[in-house]
Design a protein around this motif. Structure first.
Motif, PDB file in Angstrom:
ATOM      1  N   PHE A  38       0.865  -1.171   0.000  1.00  0.00           N
ATOM      2  CA  PHE A  38       0.000   0.000   0.000  1.00  0.00           C
ATOM      3  C   PHE A  38       0.902   1.221   0.000  1.00  0.00           C
ATOM      4  O   PHE A  38       1.716   1.406   0.892  1.00  0.00           O
ATOM      5  CB  PHE A  38      -0.919   0.027   1.218  1.00  0.00           C
ATOM      6  CG  PHE A  38      -1.734   1.290   1.312  1.00  0.00           C
ATOM      7  CD1 PHE A  38      -1.309   2.348   2.109  1.00  0.00           C
ATOM      8  CD2 PHE A  38      -2.908   1.444   0.594  1.00  0.00           C
ATOM      9  CE1 PHE A  38      -2.040   3.519   2.183  1.00  0.00           C
ATOM     10  CE2 PHE A  38      -3.640   2.612   0.661  1.00  0.00           C
ATOM     11  CZ  PHE A  38      -3.211   3.657   1.451  1.00  0.00           C
ATOM     12  N   PHE A  40     -11.161   3.814  -2.038  1.00  0.00           N
ATOM     13  CA  PHE A  40      -9.994   4.697  -2.084  1.00  0.00           C
ATOM     14  C   PHE A  40     -10.486   6.121  -2.351  1.00  0.00           C
ATOM     15  O   PHE A  40     -10.760   6.495  -3.486  1.00  0.00           O
ATOM     16  CB  PHE A  40      -9.023   4.246  -3.171  1.00  0.00           C
ATOM     17  CG  PHE A  40      -8.301   2.969  -2.853  1.00  0.00           C
ATOM     18  CD1 PHE A  40      -6.995   2.990  -2.391  1.00  0.00           C
ATOM     19  CD2 PHE A  40      -8.923   1.738  -3.001  1.00  0.00           C
ATOM     20  CE1 PHE A  40      -6.320   1.810  -2.091  1.00  0.00           C
ATOM     21  CE2 PHE A  40      -8.265   0.552  -2.705  1.00  0.00           C
ATOM     22  CZ  PHE A  40      -6.957   0.597  -2.241  1.00  0.00           C
ATOM     23  N   GLY A  59      -6.918   1.615  -7.048  1.00  0.00           N
ATOM     24  CA  GLY A  59      -7.038   2.869  -6.320  1.00  0.00           C
ATOM     25  C   GLY A  59      -8.200   3.668  -6.876  1.00  0.00           C
ATOM     26  O   GLY A  59      -9.171   3.113  -7.387  1.00  0.00           O
ATOM     27  N   ASN A  60      -8.108   4.983  -6.791  1.00  0.00           N
ATOM     28  CA  ASN A  60      -9.106   5.886  -7.371  1.00  0.00           C
ATOM     29  C   ASN A  60      -8.606   6.276  -8.757  1.00  0.00           C
ATOM     30  O   ASN A  60      -7.731   7.133  -8.898  1.00  0.00           O
ATOM     31  CB  ASN A  60      -9.280   7.113  -6.482  1.00  0.00           C
ATOM     32  CG  ASN A  60     -10.412   8.015  -6.960  1.00  0.00           C
ATOM     33  OD1 ASN A  60     -11.008   7.790  -8.014  1.00  0.00           O
ATOM     34  ND2 ASN A  60     -10.696   9.048  -6.191  1.00  0.00           N
ATOM     35  N   GLY A 103      -3.399   7.264  -2.274  1.00  0.00           N
ATOM     36  CA  GLY A 103      -3.359   5.917  -1.728  1.00  0.00           C
ATOM     37  C   GLY A 103      -3.702   4.908  -2.792  1.00  0.00           C
ATOM     38  O   GLY A 103      -4.694   5.075  -3.510  1.00  0.00           O
ATOM     39  N   LEU A 104      -2.872   3.887  -2.928  1.00  0.00           N
ATOM     40  CA  LEU A 104      -3.138   2.833  -3.913  1.00  0.00           C
ATOM     41  C   LEU A 104      -2.485   1.533  -3.464  1.00  0.00           C
ATOM     42  O   LEU A 104      -1.604   1.519  -2.606  1.00  0.00           O
ATOM     43  CB  LEU A 104      -2.660   3.250  -5.301  1.00  0.00           C
ATOM     44  CG  LEU A 104      -1.265   3.878  -5.434  1.00  0.00           C
ATOM     45  CD1 LEU A 104      -0.212   2.822  -5.640  1.00  0.00           C
ATOM     46  CD2 LEU A 104      -1.247   4.863  -6.599  1.00  0.00           C
ATOM     47  N   GLY A 136       0.938   5.203   0.180  1.00  0.00           N
ATOM     48  CA  GLY A 136       0.062   6.303   0.548  1.00  0.00           C
ATOM     49  C   GLY A 136       0.818   7.539   0.977  1.00  0.00           C
ATOM     50  O   GLY A 136       1.966   7.459   1.426  1.00  0.00           O
ATOM     51  N   THR A 139      -9.418   9.261  -2.688  1.00  0.00           N
ATOM     52  CA  THR A 139      -8.313  10.178  -2.934  1.00  0.00           C
ATOM     53  C   THR A 139      -8.741  11.637  -2.861  1.00  0.00           C
ATOM     54  O   THR A 139      -7.969  12.502  -2.438  1.00  0.00           O
ATOM     55  CB  THR A 139      -7.689   9.897  -4.317  1.00  0.00           C
ATOM     56  OG1 THR A 139      -7.249   8.531  -4.351  1.00  0.00           O
ATOM     57  CG2 THR A 139      -6.494  10.793  -4.576  1.00  0.00           C
ATOM     58  N   VAL A 159      -6.016   5.580   6.949  1.00  0.00           N
ATOM     59  CA  VAL A 159      -6.110   4.252   6.351  1.00  0.00           C
ATOM     60  C   VAL A 159      -6.788   3.299   7.326  1.00  0.00           C
ATOM     61  O   VAL A 159      -6.408   3.228   8.502  1.00  0.00           O
ATOM     62  CB  VAL A 159      -4.711   3.693   5.995  1.00  0.00           C
ATOM     63  CG1 VAL A 159      -4.832   2.316   5.347  1.00  0.00           C
ATOM     64  CG2 VAL A 159      -3.969   4.645   5.075  1.00  0.00           C
TER      65      VAL A 159
END
Length: 207
Positions: free
Chosen positions: A52, A163, A83-84, A118-119, A54, A165, A60
């Motif tokens: 992850f 996610f 993710g987004n 974040g992904l 981020g 973002t 989170v």
């Protein structure tokens, strides 16, 4: 096993950091990503299957992240990069703005990419991305650069509503119950993150 920020710090202390010495600025985030992939390729954290990545200002939910990973089937684990996801974005041409990219530097639309707040991706994907970085010219916006590398290896980033973002709408930010379903939310101070963690995980919270 999920957060990689400590890995970034270790990467910065590695021999590669000395060799690559550069200013720790926004437009050098792409270099930091490549160094992290190189750090993994050098054999660090061999038991880590998922990563992850981020920003430092994200909240989170490690429980939701772990539950999502546990629920992945074999097919979903292949080429995992989630993710987004942002589609059909174009370069910002206003030189006064943070993400300014002159037309002489890049023309056309960006490939699909996941917002970098974040992904999640697999270790195997990190290895594939690192290989791609050897052939893809550096680009100053790291999120977009990862999209370029994904396109080069024929992988589409996957979207997941957990996610966040770009955060919740302002009117929903005070609703603690909506935090129970997310994996990450962007732009929270350390104090807000600690407070959220205790409030969202309070057994007395009735949702």
């Amino acid at each position: 096993m999920y957060p990689v920020q400590s890995s970034y710090f270790s990467c910065h202390r590695s021999a590669s950091w000395t060799k690559w010495g550069f200013h720790d600025t926004f437009f050098n985030l792409t270099l930091k990503d490549i160094l992290f992939f190189q750090w993994l390729e050098d054999g660090h954290c061999p038991s880590a299957k998922y990563i992850f990545k981020g920003d430092e200002d994200v909240y989170v939910s490690s429980d939701n992240l772990a539950a999502y990973i546990s629920g992945l089937n074999s097919s979903a684990k292949q080429n995992l990069f989630v993710g987004n996801v942002i589609h059909n974005a174009t370069p910002i041409r206003d030189p006064k703005l943070k993400y300014f990219i002159p037309e002489s530097f890049y023309k056309g639309s960006y490939p699909p990419y996941a917002g970098g707040g974040g992904l999640l991706f697999t270790r195997d994907m990190a290895s594939q991305l690192y290989s791609a970085t050897q052939d893809i010219l550096l680009f100053p916006i790291d999120d977009v650069y990862m999209g370029m590398c994904l396109k080069a290896i024929g992988v589409d980033p996957q979207i997941h509503p957990g996610f966040m973002t770009f955060d919740f709408p302002e009117k929903d930010k005070g609703n603690l119950c909506i935090y129970r379903d997310v994996i990450m939310v962007h732009r929270r101070t350390p104090q807000e993150t600690i407070k959220l963690w205790h409030e969202v995980n309070d057994p007395a919270l009735d949702c």
